[in-house]
Scaffold this motif. Sequence first.
Motif, PDB file in Angstrom:
ATOM      1  N   LYS A 128     -21.432 -44.800  -3.050  1.00  0.00           N
ATOM      2  CA  LYS A 128     -20.144 -44.899  -4.070  1.00  0.00           C
ATOM      3  C   LYS A 128     -20.467 -46.099  -4.917  1.00  0.00           C
ATOM      4  N   VAL A 129     -20.759 -47.143  -4.184  1.00  0.00           N
ATOM      5  CA  VAL A 129     -20.879 -48.515  -5.053  1.00  0.00           C
ATOM      6  C   VAL A 129     -22.245 -48.442  -6.059  1.00  0.00           C
ATOM      7  N   PHE A 130     -23.129 -47.618  -5.570  1.00  0.00           N
ATOM      8  CA  PHE A 130     -24.393 -47.456  -6.304  1.00  0.00           C
ATOM      9  C   PHE A 130     -23.991 -46.524  -7.643  1.00  0.00           C
ATOM     10  N   ALA A 131     -23.113 -45.756  -7.208  1.00  0.00           N
ATOM     11  CA  ALA A 131     -22.701 -44.493  -8.219  1.00  0.00           C
ATOM     12  C   ALA A 131     -22.086 -45.455  -9.181  1.00  0.00           C
ATOM     13  N   VAL A 132     -20.744 -46.351  -8.896  1.00  0.00           N
ATOM     14  CA  VAL A 132     -20.419 -47.106  -9.850  1.00  0.00           C
ATOM     15  C   VAL A 132     -21.014 -47.966 -10.489  1.00  0.00           C
ATOM     16  N   SER A 133     -21.915 -48.654  -9.808  1.00  0.00           N
ATOM     17  CA  SER A 133     -23.090 -49.426 -10.509  1.00  0.00           C
ATOM     18  C   SER A 133     -23.954 -48.938 -11.600  1.00  0.00           C
ATOM     19  N   GLY A 262     -19.524 -43.170 -13.073  1.00  0.00           N
ATOM     20  CA  GLY A 262     -18.260 -44.279 -13.188  1.00  0.00           C
ATOM     21  C   GLY A 262     -17.161 -43.661 -12.712  1.00  0.00           C
ATOM     22  N   PHE A 263     -16.874 -42.084 -12.935  1.00  0.00           N
ATOM     23  CA  PHE A 263     -15.708 -41.420 -12.484  1.00  0.00           C
ATOM     24  C   PHE A 263     -15.845 -40.277 -11.351  1.00  0.00           C
ATOM     25  N   LEU A 264     -16.752 -39.513 -11.646  1.00  0.00           N
ATOM     26  CA  LEU A 264     -17.060 -38.253 -10.773  1.00  0.00           C
ATOM     27  C   LEU A 264     -17.396 -38.230  -9.541  1.00  0.00           C
ATOM     28  N   ILE A 265     -18.762 -38.972  -9.602  1.00  0.00           N
ATOM     29  CA  ILE A 265     -19.468 -39.015  -8.291  1.00  0.00           C
ATOM     30  C   ILE A 265     -18.681 -39.702  -7.032  1.00  0.00           C
ATOM     31  N   PRO A 266     -17.963 -40.820  -7.090  1.00  0.00           N
ATOM     32  CA  PRO A 266     -17.079 -41.064  -5.995  1.00  0.00           C
ATOM     33  C   PRO A 266     -16.114 -40.179  -5.452  1.00  0.00           C
ATOM     34  N   LYS A 267     -15.446 -39.157  -6.470  1.00  0.00           N
ATOM     35  CA  LYS A 267     -14.503 -38.124  -6.042  1.00  0.00           C
ATOM     36  C   LYS A 267     -15.564 -36.888  -5.480  1.00  0.00           C
ATOM     37  N   LEU A 268     -16.638 -36.657  -6.203  1.00  0.00           N
ATOM     38  CA  LEU A 268     -17.406 -35.458  -5.510  1.00  0.00           C
ATOM     39  C   LEU A 268     -17.670 -35.843  -4.164  1.00  0.00           C
ATOM     40  N   ILE A 269     -18.017 -36.937  -3.796  1.00  0.00           N
ATOM     41  CA  ILE A 269     -18.792 -37.317  -2.563  1.00  0.00           C
ATOM     42  C   ILE A 269     -17.454 -37.077  -1.588  1.00  0.00           C
ATOM     43  N   ASP A 270     -16.115 -37.287  -1.825  1.00  0.00           N
ATOM     44  CA  ASP A 270     -15.403 -36.977  -0.886  1.00  0.00           C
ATOM     45  C   ASP A 270     -14.956 -35.568  -0.523  1.00  0.00           C
ATOM     46  N   HIS A 271     -15.652 -34.794  -1.472  1.00  0.00           N
ATOM     47  CA  HIS A 271     -15.391 -33.332  -1.394  1.00  0.00           C
ATOM     48  C   HIS A 271     -16.559 -32.470  -1.016  1.00  0.00           C
ATOM     49  N   PHE A 272     -17.792 -33.059  -1.301  1.00  0.00           N
ATOM     50  CA  PHE A 272     -18.939 -32.334  -0.985  1.00  0.00           C
ATOM     51  C   PHE A 272     -19.932 -33.164  -0.452  1.00  0.00           C
ATOM     52  N   LYS A 273     -20.870 -32.319   0.464  1.00  0.00           N
ATOM     53  CA  LYS A 273     -22.045 -33.177   1.144  1.00  0.00           C
ATOM     54  C   LYS A 273     -22.983 -33.738   0.078  1.00  0.00           C
ATOM     55  N   THR A 312     -29.766 -36.294 -13.708  1.00  0.00           N
ATOM     56  CA  THR A 312     -30.069 -37.162 -13.329  1.00  0.00           C
ATOM     57  C   THR A 312     -28.905 -38.386 -12.811  1.00  0.00           C
ATOM     58  N   GLY A 313     -27.857 -38.095 -13.385  1.00  0.00           N
ATOM     59  CA  GLY A 313     -26.686 -39.000 -12.966  1.00  0.00           C
ATOM     60  C   GLY A 313     -26.213 -38.751 -11.592  1.00  0.00           C
ATOM     61  N   LEU A 314     -26.324 -37.559 -11.227  1.00  0.00           N
ATOM     62  CA  LEU A 314     -25.782 -37.307  -9.871  1.00  0.00           C
ATOM     63  C   LEU A 314     -26.903 -37.762  -8.841  1.00  0.00           C
ATOM     64  N   ASN A 315     -28.176 -37.947  -9.049  1.00  0.00           N
ATOM     65  CA  ASN A 315     -29.192 -38.115  -8.011  1.00  0.00           C
ATOM     66  C   ASN A 315     -29.494 -39.605  -7.766  1.00  0.00           C
ATOM     67  N   TYR A 316     -29.512 -40.551  -8.861  1.00  0.00           N
ATOM     68  CA  TYR A 316     -29.926 -41.683  -8.760  1.00  0.00           C
ATOM     69  C   TYR A 316     -29.038 -42.489  -7.359  1.00  0.00           C
ATOM     70  N   PRO A 317     -27.685 -42.524  -7.505  1.00  0.00           N
ATOM     71  CA  PRO A 317     -26.970 -43.162  -6.672  1.00  0.00           C
ATOM     72  C   PRO A 317     -26.965 -42.518  -5.148  1.00  0.00           C
ATOM     73  N   LEU A 318     -27.094 -41.370  -5.185  1.00  0.00           N
ATOM     74  CA  LEU A 318     -27.261 -40.531  -3.961  1.00  0.00           C
ATOM     75  C   LEU A 318     -28.407 -41.004  -3.228  1.00  0.00           C
ATOM     76  N   MET A 319     -29.568 -41.160  -3.864  1.00  0.00           N
ATOM     77  CA  MET A 319     -30.836 -41.207  -3.349  1.00  0.00           C
ATOM     78  C   MET A 319     -30.874 -42.955  -2.797  1.00  0.00           C
ATOM     79  N   MET A 320     -30.135 -43.735  -3.670  1.00  0.00           N
ATOM     80  CA  MET A 320     -30.220 -45.201  -3.250  1.00  0.00           C
ATOM     81  C   MET A 320     -29.366 -45.268  -2.097  1.00  0.00           C
ATOM     82  N   GLY A 321     -28.280 -44.597  -2.054  1.00  0.00           N
ATOM     83  CA  GLY A 321     -27.452 -44.759  -0.929  1.00  0.00           C
ATOM     84  C   GLY A 321     -28.158 -44.193   0.546  1.00  0.00           C
ATOM     85  N   ASP A 322     -29.064 -43.190   0.415  1.00  0.00           N
ATOM     86  CA  ASP A 322     -29.846 -42.441   1.373  1.00  0.00           C
ATOM     87  C   ASP A 322     -30.786 -43.848   1.886  1.00  0.00           C
TER      88      ASP A 322
END
Length: 388
Positions: A128-133, A262-273, A312-322
Amino acid sequence: MKLTKQHYIIFLILLTEVLGFTLVLPFLPFLAQEFGASAFLVGLLLTSFSLFQFISAPIAGTLSDKYGRKPLLIISQVATLISFVILGFANSLWMLFASRIIDGLFGSNSTIAKAYLSDITSQKDKSKVFAVSGAAYAIGIMIGPLLGGTIAQTSYAIPSFIAAGVTLFSILFTLFALPETINKENEKKALKIKLLDMERIKYYLTNNKVNQQLFEYFFYVLAMALFTSSYALFAKIKYDANTQQIGLVMTAIGATNLLFRGFLIPKLIDHFKERDLERFGLALMIVSLSAMILSRSYDHLIPITVLFAVGTGLNYPLMMGDITRSVNNKEQGAILGVANSLDSFAHIAGPLVGGALLSTAYPNSLLGLTIIITAICLWMVMKEKKKY
């Protein structure tokens, strides 16, 4: 997820870094061509930055683990400032190369800033933080290219000096508002640094706990580097686009990334894998790149590129979190240094290959190869099962 003052300061540092670079991105290839550079030499110019980042990023990450994030952040940002000043005064091709090499060798801002973020963020909130960053990057991409591309219609020097001023602003914030996160006791530990720490890179690439995530990230970044580094010349060759038009499309990419990171990914993570979101993002990249091959008008490229930006906006923060979840807190600087080296290696290969492809009579071959690399990444993500 609660953000602290330190989070916001690091976001600002990341914003000023990407804003500084994106100000010059729309015109740098054209400026090089004015000094006699071919498409391949333009690719070599962009590669020079990444080549030296590949060498310096793990060293900077390790030094920040031992001596602290703050002093290394200051040094790296000062190097970036100097590089922009040189670019502003550039009147020959060698000065352009000097600017990129100095920033590549000493300006590992992103590696250290990401390590700082990892220091102050809980394990469960890292993605989530990497998504916001990532929103900081998106804002920079949204503002920088359009501003730089528009000003470059009149002068190439002014955007460079504006970038230097933005970097100075970031340095002041680091100096006076950012606390240290590394324990001083780390300075007592022995430190071994190699010019290129291949042993450390090899260790993580053969470590089953993290190598899958690193390889996925590498192919994702390689696809990104191949396309984005050559985008300006691609648009010029295929559509005869100018710097302002190129800046406009890059702004559309930034706005889309801002919305998602900034807005959607933190919410999407709460609802999807997270793994399902990665697959969806990579699939969108492939669909949009395929549509670009069929596009015959630059106006059509804007909505297609927005679709690409969603992926591209979806994948970067998720992969950094991994990646950051795969090691303990004491290794955050080291693993992010290795990840940044892979990032740099991808950006070494991307501009060179892209410049070579654009030197041929088939500019769409750039898109074709990018699709193949993205498909490899999607295959890797599809075959691995993750609970999160």
